[in-house]
Enzyme design. Structure first.
Site, PDB file in Angstrom:
ATOM      1  N   SER A 170       0.900  -1.272  -0.037  1.00 38.71           N
ATOM      2  CA  SER A 170      -0.099  -0.119  -0.027  1.00 38.71           C
ATOM      3  C   SER A 170       0.685   1.251   0.082  1.00 38.71           C
ATOM      4  O   SER A 170       1.626   1.279  -0.931  1.00 38.71           O
ATOM      5  CB  SER A 170      -1.006  -0.084   1.283  1.00 38.71           C
ATOM      6  OG  SER A 170      -1.979   0.989   1.135  1.00 38.71           O
ATOM      7  N   THR A 171       0.781   2.084   0.895  1.00 43.29           N
ATOM      8  CA  THR A 171       1.586   3.317   0.934  1.00 43.29           C
ATOM      9  C   THR A 171       3.042   2.946   1.145  1.00 43.29           C
ATOM     10  O   THR A 171       3.565   2.404   1.861  1.00 43.29           O
ATOM     11  CB  THR A 171       1.289   4.019   2.311  1.00 43.29           C
ATOM     12  OG1 THR A 171      -0.174   4.385   2.363  1.00 43.29           O
ATOM     13  CG2 THR A 171       2.013   5.622   2.220  1.00 43.29           C
ATOM     14  N   HIS A 197      -2.409  -1.248  -3.269  1.00 44.30           N
ATOM     15  CA  HIS A 197      -3.656  -0.419  -3.118  1.00 44.30           C
ATOM     16  C   HIS A 197      -3.748   0.809  -4.059  1.00 44.30           C
ATOM     17  O   HIS A 197      -2.921   1.781  -3.764  1.00 44.30           O
ATOM     18  CB  HIS A 197      -3.989   0.002  -1.616  1.00 44.30           C
ATOM     19  CG  HIS A 197      -4.178  -1.132  -0.707  1.00 44.30           C
ATOM     20  ND1 HIS A 197      -3.845  -1.197   0.696  1.00 44.30           N
ATOM     21  CD2 HIS A 197      -4.357  -2.327  -1.074  1.00 44.30           C
ATOM     22  CE1 HIS A 197      -4.138  -2.116   1.044  1.00 44.30           C
ATOM     23  NE2 HIS A 197      -4.695  -3.115   0.207  1.00 44.30           N
ATOM     24  N   MET A 286      -0.440   1.262   4.959  1.00 47.56           N
ATOM     25  CA  MET A 286      -1.293   1.258   6.102  1.00 47.56           C
ATOM     26  C   MET A 286      -2.190   0.233   6.357  1.00 47.56           C
ATOM     27  O   MET A 286      -2.527  -0.557   5.421  1.00 47.56           O
ATOM     28  CB  MET A 286      -1.893   2.775   5.878  1.00 47.56           C
ATOM     29  CG  MET A 286      -1.114   3.905   5.905  1.00 47.56           C
ATOM     30  SD  MET A 286      -2.217   5.540   5.748  1.00 47.56           S
ATOM     31  CE  MET A 286      -2.368   5.651   4.068  1.00 47.56           C
ATOM     32  N   ASP A 289      -4.267  -5.283   5.810  1.00 47.26           N
ATOM     33  CA  ASP A 289      -4.391  -5.926   4.831  1.00 47.26           C
ATOM     34  C   ASP A 289      -3.102  -7.153   4.541  1.00 47.26           C
ATOM     35  O   ASP A 289      -2.157  -6.634   4.413  1.00 47.26           O
ATOM     36  CB  ASP A 289      -4.623  -5.076   3.461  1.00 47.26           C
ATOM     37  CG  ASP A 289      -5.383  -6.027   2.383  1.00 47.26           C
ATOM     38  OD1 ASP A 289      -5.971  -6.979   2.525  1.00 47.26           O
ATOM     39  OD2 ASP A 289      -5.128  -5.521   1.339  1.00 47.26           O
TER      40      ASP A 289
END
Length: 347
Positions: A170-171, A197, A286, A289
């Site tokens: 993600s991030t 993401h 973040m 997941d």
């Protein structure tokens, strides 16, 4: 008493500068130190004012967001968050900006002039806080290695025949994934399935950008697509991606952990299909997941890698995976590729 986060807001629209500034100034822990109407002004004010964070519009006249980012990285230590409208040009520039060191990006809800920018108010303020925390994270030389086994002993003792590589991020993930995927050899002889993401539209630009620089073919995945070796499949924004009988299935089932695609959906389905033949790696991001997914990978006999805290932009996803007790090894970003290649006996 604590120091408030100093933010420089850059956008060619006076309306957007005002709206974004109002969102930031409504928070107790941050404020807008100034605004800039284009890239040239942004560079001047970044040098003069030393902001902590810069929100940078992607599409601007004279000097666009990407051009401004390159210059800002030379003159400022601020973390940069891109604000992008979903256009073909905007999404491509945004992906390149992430590769060049932008912290993250936020999609404007309805184009360059988004009257409904308040829809992403929480995302703006949350990412500013994460970017500030990352900027101030203590830099150490201590690399966190797995408590379970050492790198060498694990590679030498692991003899499974692997037939799929799963990556979730993600991030901070786009740069890590770009660096890893573009260095994979063209004879890896397994498929690579990826969840990063991202909103709808940006994953296509992400796949296209990597495809131009990779030894392997990189595509945005399609429904009912047969999975082939030496191809990287990127889950499209807005769709969960699963593996069913060697075929990719996309679906619009509810978000998991507030995201779609979700790493958990991919990992669980792939683990149940490939069984012990899975290598799964969780990268910076973040939230949590992927934690349920690594449990399924481990239950089926697969192998799990997590990025360490020192090299993660945000340690949320790797930490959640590690806390399950199902991670085999924890490695810094720059060691994960070689470890995967050793598992596959390609190094």
């Amino acid at each position: 008493m604590f120091d408030k986060i100093k933010v420089l807001v850059v956008d060619d629209s006076a309306f957007m500068r005002k709206m974004i500034s109002d969102i930031i100034n409504s928070q107790k822990d941050m404020y807008v130190i100034d605004t800039a109407k284009d890239g040239f002004e942004a560079i001047e004010k970044a040098i003069k004012l030393n902001p902590d964070i810069i929100t940078l519009d992607v599409e601007m006249p004279r000097k666009n967001g990407l051009e401004a980012l390159v210059e800002l990285k030379k003159v400022s230590k601020a973390e940069v968050i891109m604000l992008s409208s979903l256009t073909s040009e905007g999404s491509s520039i945004t992906i390149e900006a992430l590769r060049l060191g932008a912290f993250d990006f936020i999609q404007k809800p309805s184009g360059s002039i988004s009257l409904d920018i308040n829809k992403v108010k929480d995302e703006i303020t949350e990412k500013i806080r994460y970017a500030y925390a990352y900027k101030n994270k203590l830099k150490t030389n201590n690399k966190v290695i797995s408590n379970f086994v050492s790198n060498k002993s694990k590679v030498n003792s692991f003899n499974n025949n692997f037939n799929a590589l799963l990556l979730g991020a993600s991030t901070g993930g786009p740069k890590v994934l770009f660096d890893l995927i573009t260095k994979l050899p063209n004879n890896i002889d397994i498929p690579i399935l990826v969840v990063q993401h991202m909103p709808t539209g940006f994953t296509k630009a992400f796949a296209d950008r990597m495809n131009k620089s990779s030894n392997l073919r990189v595509v945005e995945a399609e429904d009912n697509q047969k999975i082939e070796n030496n191809v990287v499949y990127i889950a499209p924004g807005g769709y969960h991606m699963t593996v069913v009988n060697g075929v990719i299935k996309l679906d619009l089932s509810p978000q998991i952990h507030g995201v779609r695609p979700a790493v958990d959906k991919l990992f669980i389905s792939a683990a149940n299909y490939y069984k012990s033949g899975v290598i799964a790696s969780i990268f910076t991001g973040m939230g949590k997941d992927g934690a349920e997914g690594v449990k399924e990978v481990k239950k089926n006999g697969g192998h799990v890698i997590a990025q360490d805290e020192s090299t993660s932009v945000v340690f949320g996803m790797p930490k959640a995976a590690i806390q399950t007790g199902c991670v085999d090894i924890i490695l810094p970003e720059d060691e994960i590729l070689n470890y995967i290649l050793k598992l596959l006996k390609r190094a």
